[in-house]
Design a protein around this motif. Structure first.
Motif, PDB file in Angstrom:
ATOM      1  N   MET A  85     -61.635 -31.616 -31.214  1.00  0.00           N
ATOM      2  CA  MET A  85     -61.844 -33.029 -30.966  1.00  0.00           C
ATOM      3  C   MET A  85     -62.773 -33.622 -32.017  1.00  0.00           C
ATOM      4  N   ILE A  86     -63.814 -32.890 -32.362  1.00  0.00           N
ATOM      5  CA  ILE A  86     -64.763 -33.422 -33.353  1.00  0.00           C
ATOM      6  C   ILE A  86     -64.081 -33.604 -34.700  1.00  0.00           C
ATOM      7  N   THR A  87     -63.407 -32.555 -35.170  1.00  0.00           N
ATOM      8  CA  THR A  87     -62.801 -32.626 -36.504  1.00  0.00           C
ATOM      9  C   THR A  87     -61.493 -33.407 -36.523  1.00  0.00           C
TER      10      THR A  87
ATOM     11  N   LEU B  83     -75.687 -45.320 -38.832  1.00  0.00           N
ATOM     12  CA  LEU B  83     -75.534 -44.739 -37.514  1.00  0.00           C
ATOM     13  C   LEU B  83     -76.348 -43.458 -37.368  1.00  0.00           C
ATOM     14  N   TRP B  84     -76.866 -43.260 -36.169  1.00  0.00           N
ATOM     15  CA  TRP B  84     -77.550 -42.023 -35.803  1.00  0.00           C
ATOM     16  C   TRP B  84     -76.686 -41.310 -34.781  1.00  0.00           C
ATOM     17  N   PHE B  85     -76.827 -40.009 -34.740  1.00  0.00           N
ATOM     18  CA  PHE B  85     -76.085 -39.212 -33.779  1.00  0.00           C
ATOM     19  C   PHE B  85     -77.071 -38.445 -32.924  1.00  0.00           C
TER      20      PHE B  85
ATOM     21  N   CYS C 146     -72.526 -25.067 -26.968  1.00  0.00           N
ATOM     22  CA  CYS C 146     -71.412 -25.276 -27.897  1.00  0.00           C
ATOM     23  C   CYS C 146     -71.693 -26.433 -28.858  1.00  0.00           C
ATOM     24  N   HIS C 147     -72.550 -27.355 -28.444  1.00  0.00           N
ATOM     25  CA  HIS C 147     -72.876 -28.495 -29.299  1.00  0.00           C
ATOM     26  C   HIS C 147     -73.949 -28.153 -30.320  1.00  0.00           C
TER      27      HIS C 147
ATOM     28  N   ASP D 295     -73.908 -27.969 -38.704  1.00  0.00           N
ATOM     29  CA  ASP D 295     -73.585 -28.169 -40.122  1.00  0.00           C
ATOM     30  C   ASP D 295     -72.592 -29.306 -40.305  1.00  0.00           C
ATOM     31  N   LEU D 296     -71.608 -29.394 -39.423  1.00  0.00           N
ATOM     32  CA  LEU D 296     -70.621 -30.470 -39.493  1.00  0.00           C
ATOM     33  C   LEU D 296     -71.298 -31.828 -39.352  1.00  0.00           C
ATOM     34  N   PHE D 297     -72.213 -31.944 -38.398  1.00  0.00           N
ATOM     35  CA  PHE D 297     -72.891 -33.225 -38.204  1.00  0.00           C
ATOM     36  C   PHE D 297     -73.918 -33.507 -39.297  1.00  0.00           C
ATOM     37  N   LYS D 298     -74.514 -32.477 -39.870  1.00  0.00           N
ATOM     38  CA  LYS D 298     -75.410 -32.697 -41.016  1.00  0.00           C
ATOM     39  C   LYS D 298     -74.635 -33.288 -42.181  1.00  0.00           C
ATOM     40  N   ASP D 299     -73.403 -32.789 -42.399  1.00  0.00           N
ATOM     41  CA  ASP D 299     -72.568 -33.321 -43.473  1.00  0.00           C
ATOM     42  C   ASP D 299     -72.230 -34.789 -43.227  1.00  0.00           C
TER      43      ASP D 299
END
Length: 132
Positions: A1-3, A18-20, A27-28, A35-39
Motif C-alpha cells: 500500500m505504501i509503495t 509536508l510532515w509525516f 511493522c511501521h 528508510d522509505l519515509f526518510k527518502d
C-alpha cells in the motif's frame, strides 16, 4: 500500500512542506519502512525511530485517532451489525456521509490546539502531517 498507493499519490502533490507522523506499530517502524519515509520526507518525519521523536498515541498530533475513528465507529456499530456484509455497508455509508465541513472543523480545532501547545512549549509544530 505504501509503495503502490501512498508514495505515488504523494508524487501528485508538492510534499516539500509536508510532515509525516508514524505510530509505533512494529511493522511501521521496520528499517525498510523508515528508510522509505526518510527518502520521501527527509527530516520531516515524526516517528519512534525518526529524526523527530514523538510519543505514540499523543493527542497533540492524532486527531484521526482521537476524534474521527471514534465518531465513525459509533455510527458503524449503532445498529449492531450482525454480518460482515452489514458491517461493510455501514462502514461505506458512514465514510461516504462524512462532509468536508466536518473535517475542516476537526482540523480547525486541532490547529488551534497546536497553536496553544506551540505557544506554551515555545516550539515549532508542523502545519500538515500525514499519519500512519
Amino acid at each position: 500500500m505504501i509503495t503502490n498507493f501512498f508514495i505515488p499519490e504523494l508524487n501528485n502533490h508538492d510534499v516539500q512542506e509536508l510532515w509525516f507522523q508514524q505510530d509505533g506499530a512494529p511493522c511501521h517502524t521496520a528499517h525498510a519502512t523508515i528508510d522509505l519515509f526518510k527518502d520521501t520526507f527527509g527530516d520531516r518525519q515524526i516517528s519512534r525511530f525518526g529524526p523527530v521523536n514523538w510519543p505514540p498515541r499523543s493527542c497533540d498530533l492524532t486527531p484521526l485517532d482521537y476524534f474521527l475513528w471514534g465518531y465513525v465507529k459509533s455510527l458503524v456499530y449503532a445498529d449492531k451489525p450482525e454480518t460482515l456484509d452489514h458491517l461493510e455497508d455501514n462502514i461505506r455509508r458512514v465514510i461516504a456521509d462524512i462532509r468536508p465541513q466536518m473535517l475542516e472543523k476537526v482540523i480547525e480545532n486541532w490547529t488551534s490546539r497546536l497553536d496553544y501547545i506551540q505557544a506554551s512549549r515555545g516550539s515549532h509544530m508542523p502545519e500538515i502531517i500525514f499519519k500512519m
